[in-house]
Each structure stands twice: as C-alpha cells, then as structure tokens.
Write a protein that holds these residues in place. Sequence first.
Motif, PDB file in Angstrom:
ATOM      1  N   VAL A 162      31.305  24.340  55.076  1.00  0.00           N
ATOM      2  CA  VAL A 162      31.451  24.899  53.744  1.00  0.00           C
ATOM      3  C   VAL A 162      31.081  26.369  53.916  1.00  0.00           C
ATOM      4  N   ALA A 163      32.115  27.248  53.893  1.00  0.00           N
ATOM      5  CA  ALA A 163      31.913  28.629  54.336  1.00  0.00           C
ATOM      6  C   ALA A 163      31.666  29.550  53.163  1.00  0.00           C
ATOM      7  N   HIS A 164      30.593  30.344  53.258  1.00  0.00           N
ATOM      8  CA  HIS A 164      30.341  31.370  52.262  1.00  0.00           C
ATOM      9  C   HIS A 164      30.694  32.730  52.811  1.00  0.00           C
ATOM     10  N   ARG A 165      30.754  32.836  54.150  1.00  0.00           N
ATOM     11  CA  ARG A 165      31.163  34.094  54.741  1.00  0.00           C
ATOM     12  C   ARG A 165      32.495  33.844  55.430  1.00  0.00           C
ATOM     13  N   LEU A 166      33.413  34.749  55.208  1.00  0.00           N
ATOM     14  CA  LEU A 166      34.773  34.467  55.686  1.00  0.00           C
ATOM     15  C   LEU A 166      34.920  34.653  57.187  1.00  0.00           C
TER      16      LEU A 166
END
Lengths: 569, 612
Positions: free
Chosen positions: B559-563
Amino acid sequence: MRAHPWAHAGGITGGTAFATTVVGFTIVVGRVTDDVIIPGLDDPGSVAGRDIWVAVALVALVGLVRGLSVMVRRFFNFMGAMLTQRTWRLAIVDRYLDAPLNFYRSRSVGELLAHADADIEAASSMLMPLAFAVTVVVLVVLAVASLLIVHPLFALVALLLFPTLAVLNQIYTRAVEAPAARAQAMIGLVSGIAHESLEGVLVVKTLGREAAEVERLSEASEELRRERLAVGDLRARFDPILYSLPGIGVLVLLLLGVWLVGRGAVTIGEVVQAMTLFGILWLPVQILGFLFQEMPRSVVAMDRIDGVLGVEPEHRPDPNLAMSAVPESVEVQFQDVTYAYPDGTRVLDELSLSIAPGEVVALVGATGSGKSTIVALLSGLMPVSSGRISIGGVDVADLGPDGVAQLVAPVLQETFLFADTIRANLALDVDVSDNELRRVLRLVAAEGFVDELPDGPETIIGERGVTLSGGQRQRLAIARALLRRPHLMVLDDATSAVDPVVEAAILDNLRAHRGRTLLVVAHRLATIRLADRVLLLEDGRITAEGSHEQLLGVPGYAALARAYEEATP
Amino acid sequence: MTSFDGHDVLGPGDEPEPRALDDIAGAGALSVLRRGMAASPELRAGLSLSALMTLSVAGGRLIVPLVIQFVLDRGFVGGAVRFGLVVIAAGGALLLTVASIFVSQIVYRRLVGVAEAVLLGLRLRTFAHLHRLSLAEHTSAKTGVLTARVTSDVEALAKFAQWGAISWIVNSVQIVGVIVVMAVYSWQLTLVTLVVHLPLLPVLRDMQRRQLRAYDILRTRVGETMGVVAETVHGLEVVRTYGQREAVRGRLHKVIDSQYRQQMRAARYFSLVLPSTDIFGVAAVAAVIGSGVYWGTGWGVTSGELVAFVFLVNMLVTPITSLGETLDQTQTALAGWWKILNVLDTEVEVAEPSAGDVRPLPVGALAVVAEDVEFSYRGSDRVLHGIDVDLEAGSSVAVVGETGSGKTTFAMLLARLADPTSGRVLLGGVDLRSVSAEDRRGSVRMVPQDGFLFDTTVGNNIRFGRTGATDSDVEDAVAELGLGSWVSGLPLGLETRVGERGSSLSVGERQLVALVRAQLADPGLLILDEATSAVDPETEQTLERALEHLAEGRTTVSVAHRLSTAERSDTVLVFDRGLIVERGPHAELAVAGGIYEGLYASWLGNTRSQSS
C-alpha cells in the motif's frame, strides 16, 4: 492543616460533641434499664407513664444530637480536606505555569498530571483520618472515664480489649501491606499487558500471536490471583477475630457484671451501659486502623507535591518594563550563544548568526544538530547558557517570554491545539473579525476543509470534537501565528505532515508578504529553495551559509540535500 | 474517599457507555447473575456448601444478644444471682463464638478462592475472545473501551468480590437472622422496629441517588480540571510563546474552584447519609423502649428480652448501612459484569476452518486472486465494491489511491484480518478461508504501517516473527536484510529495549524491526502498508535497501504512499472510492492520462529538485 482554621475548628467541635454524646447515650441507656425497663417489666405498674415518656425522649434526644454531631464533624472534616486540596491544586498549577522549561523536560506528562490529581488526592486522604483520630482519642478518654466511674474492673476490661483490638488491627495491616502492594502492582502489570496487547492488536493478528498473548496475560493474572489470595488469606484469618473480639469483650463484661451485681457493686443498668459502650466503641477503633492504611502512600504523595512546589519559577522580567522595551525592528542577532543541557551536554556551541528584517532564512542540519534549540531560545522559551540573543538590539532576556511574544510567532514541530473551536484556537484571547479569520485560513490553504466541517470555524476540535489530520492541524497552527501579524515568523518543521503541493502554496503565500522576516527549519528541498539564504547547522555551530546552489559545493550540505531528495514522500 | 473506580481507570477519551447501565436496569441484577453463572463454571462449584457455612457465620453473630437476654431473665431469681448458670451460659457462648471464628475463617477462604478463580477465568476468556474478534471490531476508537473490559471492569468485579459480595451475603443473612430472633421474642416489638425503619429505605435510596448524581457531576468537574491541566502541560510552548499564560491561569483557577464547589455539594450527602441511618436506629431504640415498657407486660415481653432488643436493633442498623454503602459498588460491578458478558457474546466473524476443511498453502511465492470481493464494516457503508485481481506469484504490486479509497482494507483482506462480505480471496489457488491459522502465520505476512512494538528488547520483538526462532535465526534475518550495522549501532544491539509501543526507537527504526520480523517468517506473500509519516533521511535509505532484500522471491503487495515504490513495482493498482480504476505497469499508467498520471505529475513536481 493550619491554612484553614475554621473548617478544622468546626470538625473538632463536631467530633467532641460526638464523643460526648456517644458516652452520654450509653449512660442514658443504662439508667433507663435500671429505672424504667427492669422495674416496668418485672414489676408491672411501678413506673409512671410520665417517666416512660421522659426515658423515650431522653434516648431520642441524645441519639439525635449524636447523629447531628456526626454530620457536623463529617462536613467540616471533609471541608478541611477539600480546602487543602484546592490550595495545593492552585499552587501546583501556578508552578506549572511559571516553572522553567527544563522542569517539563525532566518529567512525563503523565507524572505532571498525577501530581495535580492522584498525588493531591493521596496526600489529602490522610487529613480526614487525622481529624477522626482526634475524635477517637477524646472518645476513648471519655469512655474509659465513664467506665471507671461505674467500676474499675470494667475499665480494666476495656483497657485490655481495645488496645488488643488496635494491636491486632495493626499487625493485620502490616502483614497485608506487602501482598496488597504487590497485588496493586500486578494490577498495573496486568492492565499494561492487556492495554499493550489490544492496542497492538493489528500486529498481534499479523504475527498470529493471539495464543501467546493470552498466555502472557494468563501468567500475570495468575500471579495477581496468588497475591490476592495471600491478601484474602490474611483477611480470612484476621477479619473474623477482629469482628468477634468485641462480642467476646461483651461476654466477659456480662460475666463480670453479673458477679458484681451479685456483690451489689453495680446495677444491671450499669452492666448494660458498659456493654452498649463496647458495642459502639469497636467500630471507630477499627475504622481508624483501616484509615491509617493510607498513611505511607499519603506521605510519599506529599513528598512529590513538595517536590513540585519547591521548583524555582523561571525568571520573568517585569511585564511593564518588558513591554516598554519591545523594539520596532526585528533584526535577530545571536552572539556566541551556548546552550547546554543540565547534564552539561552542549547543544549550541558559541553560535553566532544574524537575520536581517524581511529576510527569508532556512535552517538546515541533521537530526540533533540543535535546530529546535535555536527556535526555543529565540522564542524566549528558555534562557541561553552563555552569550546573548537580541531582537532589534534588545536582549531577549530583558523582553521575557511576554515581550518576545509581541514580535515572534513560532510554529513548533509538535502542533498543539486546544480542545476548543477553531476560531478560539486561532484568535486565543483577541477579537478577530470574520474577514481576518478567512484571510489567514486562505493563506494556509485551510479555508476549504474548515468550511466542510459541521460548524465551519466554530467547530470544536480535539478530544471531544472533530479529529483533524496532522497536516490540517499544522495548517491551523500556522494560521494562528499569522493572525498575530508577527514581524518575525519561525517555522520549526511546521509543515512536515502537509502535502507537498499544499506546502509549496502556503510557503509562497508567506513569502509574498514583503517585510515579514521568516526563519524556516526545513527538511524538504522545495522549502529550502524558497529561502534567500540557507544556514547549515552542524554540531551546534553554523558551518556554512549561502544560497542552496552555492551550498551544494559544501560536502556536508550536499549529503543532506541528497538524503532529503530521496526521502521526500 | 478514594475516587479510584471504574471511571478513573477508563481514562480520557473513553466513552462511559451509559447504555450498558440502562440495559441492566431493564434486565435486572438477577439476570446478570444468571448469565454470569452460565459464563463462569468456577462460580457454580461448591456453591451450596459455601451457602450453608455462611448461614452459620451469621448465626454466630446472634450469640451475644441471645445470651444477654438469657442471663438477664434467668440469671437473677429474686435478689439472688444464679452465678453457676450464668457461667455456663456465658462460657458456652464464648465457646460458640470461638467456633464461629474458625468456621468464618474457612468460609472466607472458600469465598475468596471462588471469587479469584472466577475472576481469573473471566478475564482470560474475555481477553482470548477479544483477540478472536476480527479487526473490524478493533477500531482505534474502541481500543480503550475493549481494554477496560479486561482491566477496569474485571477490577470493579474484583473489588466487589472482596467487599461488596461478602457484605451482601453476610449482611443479608444477618438481617434475616436478627428479625427472626426479634420475632421469636415479640412480634409486636419487631413490628415497631420495622415500622420505624420503614422510612429509612426510601430516604436512604433517595439520598444515595442524589449522592451518586453529585459524585457523577464531581467526576465531570475533576475531568474538566484535568483536561485544562493536561492542555496547559501539553500546550505549554504555545501558551508561553503566544502570551497566554495569564489567560490559562484564569481558566485553571476557575475550574479548580468549580471542582471545589462541587466537592462541597457532594459533601452534604457524604455527611448526611451515614448519620441518618444512625438516627433511625436510635429512634427505633426509643420506640422499642417506650412501647416495650408501656405494653410489654401484655405482650409477654421480659426485661431481658427488651434489653436484648436494644442490642438487636443495633445489629439491624449496621448491616443495612453497609448494604447501602455497597449499593454503588454493586451497580458498578454488575454493569461491568454485564459489559464483559456482552463481549463474550459477540460473534467471532473470522472463524478458523474446521480440521476437515483445511487446505494447505503451496510453498514459495503465492499467486493472489480476488474474485468479486466486496466489504463493509459492521453496519456501515460498503468500502470495497466488486474487486477483481489476479496477481502472479513473485510479482510486486503497488496499491495507490487517496485516503479512504479502500486500499488499506484491500490489504487487510489479503491477510485475513477480516473476511470479505461477499466474493473470495485465493492465495496460491486456495480459498483463504480454508487456510489454517498456522499456515497463514507462516506464509502471509502483513507489515502494518504504525510500527507498533512490544515493550521488550529489539531481539524479542523480532523473534515474535516466528514461533521457535533462535538467536541465530534472528541474527541471520538481520544480516539478510543488510541491517547488521544498524543493529550494532543500537545502544545494546539486539538487547536494546524499545520502550512503550517502541517509543524509544524512531518511526523508521520501528519499521526496520517489523521488516526483520517478516523476513524471519519467510512468507510467500508480503503485504506492506507504508508509513505516511516522515522518516529521517538516513534511516529511509536503510529501509529501502532492507525492503528490496525482503521482497526477493516473494509476492509483494505494497500500500504505497510514496510513488517511488510504485515506480519500482511490476504492477500498479489505482483505487478510487472502493473500485480499482486503473491497473498496469507504472510506465504505462504514468502517461495514460488518468488519475495516476495526475498523482505522479504532482508528486514529481514537488519532490525532484532542479539540480538533479
């Protein structure tokens, strides 16, 4: 104790009246037995109706006075304790407001709250038993005297029985103290495990540790059970004895009394009087024992309160002098500023820097290099160890926190908002027009989300209200600073949780206001690049300064810049 | 005087749940007892013997007035004293009293033993049940309340078991016993006594109600005071730098004063209640003496009986008062018990498969398939609508989307922290619902974003990753992720304590521990929930490298918050309002003109400096 004489005088008066009426009641019951009950029933018709009424009225009256005296005593004793609590509480919060910053750094919030609540509660829990003890002493003296008048042997039984009761009580209290304390500690441990386990339920589940957690709680609870059983065992041993002892005393009195009656030394009524006294007296004696269980806890709490009250308030210049010293210009000068922790560790080491009015300066440095210390010193939150910080040529020490507050609006790393409306949080104690409020909300890109809240700016936030995200809270904190129209704004990593796009917009807005000086502690390149000048802080000193591009040639700075770039979410 | 009861233990932020109390009011104390008995087998064991022995304890308390009556009536004949008879009577009574002490000791020990066994069983069963409930029941808002079930509620019951319950048993038996003896002496005088006491019950009840209300308000006042004190301490820097000191001082003094005023309001009841019962007792004594002497001859009352009556009246008042005092405690305890029982009755949503239904997971990286998966939290709107996903074994997948898009819920379902409301999740071709807990523990590992650690050493926290892991397993896992130098940089290496929730470590370091933990388990599916909060730059680099090592040879769903994470993944799933709206490799999506392109562009614009 000495602080609230009226309450204590009321308590002592009530207590003395109580002791007197308790003994008085037993005498009345004894006389009534001799003069009314025995002749009235053993020799019907020998007692006049009027005498019966007098007996009834006397018993009721003395009993009523006894009951009222208990009310008076309890009320005033309670009042004394509560007044003392209030005095302590006021003194402690005053000390919290005036203590130097170091005072807080060495204590956890939990501790500070405990001083103002649990400790005061515990320390004052001794006051009522003390007042009650005075009453019991008077009661025992009067009781023994009344028995001596009846017959010395009765007094002797009392003097044997009640000290025994007190001693047994003491032995029991002592014996139970250790396991009870251990049980109390185990309750804390059990709660801690339960709390940790349920707070970390996500981790417990992802690790499949449910059974292990139950096992962990089971061990601690089993231990708690053992301690409780130890306490229960002691209670099982002592409680029935303590409870039955007065009864045994009454039986001994009865035996003795009948023998004395046979010898004509006392009357049956006097035996009844003594027995009634025993029946009443054991309760106060026993209660006293229970109440003094609290004593050690109370003394420890008192020490802790004294510890807080013994802290010297921080130095604050006379507010009027400070206000008249507030300068026009906000030129900042740090001259050879050193700041060291109480343990001697130097955070800032003869640091010098200057910021011209209207300048936008970024402060860059690795974690622990002293950035936040610079901010705290400049905001007047704590005094320098040596050197001098001046704003517009005036020493910050002379301005004091209140004077500095006129010039500098810091927005600190940890945002703090009161559990109040957004408007109250922004305005604090000044009146603010709607237009002004909207203006600053717009500047920090908060107008949108504030308007979406149920009551707009009047929405209550915090514990009992709406929960805001970290970024939203930070934006409100900046808005609060802007509302002061400060000449110097200090942002200590104040936008860390704000979305980068929004952050850039806010910083652009802040920059657009010419003439405002801005000191920014930053971790994002986008922020740093906005500054007129960048200061590199290493090991408590400024080691390089210039524009971002200029500093890229400095190895320490280049390394930080690279790290910031990769870390940016 | 101690205000340490359930309300205080709950602490701020926890709702007092007034509903639970109303529930009981409807259900009645007896039904709580019935449910409680059913839930605690320990309570049923040996109950009748304990009851029988309790009767004898209360009986022991009646000896003294009985002997007084006997001696006064039979001990004197004319002017002479029958001393022999008195010695026999008093001596016998002494012996009986001593005997009753022994019986009491045994009874007491039994009662305490039963109570502690019940409490232990109840606490552990409730705790285990709480852990069986799905994550949907464990929202952060409820953590405090759920913790209270196994802490303050059980403690309220324990307090009750130690004082209140015994007081109920012994005192009610004593009251009945006293009334029986009174009635045997003279039913008329008994009637007089009871009639005088009659108004006591409503008066006591009314005063106790008011007292409870006063104390309730007082608790609120105390809470307010503490709230302002807490704000003062937390917000100390703002208070000082914004010149708010005197304003806050005014507020503090105001709440402290208002707390004091409420304390004095409560003091009225505190000082009234106890003496009132005493006054009723004295009134009864006066009435008994008056009517006893006036009509006693006609009623057949002897002088000894009347004197005994005076003592008996006293023995009636004391237990009534004690019961009155335990009423409050009893209510708290029953309310707590009721709430605990409700927890035990909460249905477990994520049920483990029965032995026959269990299917093993394949070894190695796991393929992930979601078929028309929907999810809604109990009684709330749907969070996921018809999610279909087919992920190859060994691939790396980034899940992106705004807060509330359903991406974290999706990750939770893959780890079976909850079950889909409809549809199913297949890992390596096996329905997740037929996978045993043990298999799941070994092959599916979620690294949650909050980086919660247990308050023990770093090494122990890592060891929790796999049952039976040895020290060298832990060291190997550390080395495999290239974290040797980080660990040796800690004050005590693996023996470093992490503090409450891991607070002595930084956010990034907590994540490192979580990664090593996952490495130790060697899962076929790794689910990573990235932290949103900033991590210091140095740790961030270490973290990235450790993650790369960890992901090798496994299926990874992040689950990515930074691309940057999405950039490196094989596939990107873009969630929007519970639906997957875009999917494909990063390179394609970044130029596809959809949501992802927009997200990526704004992220790029803000993070890359011109110099790079």
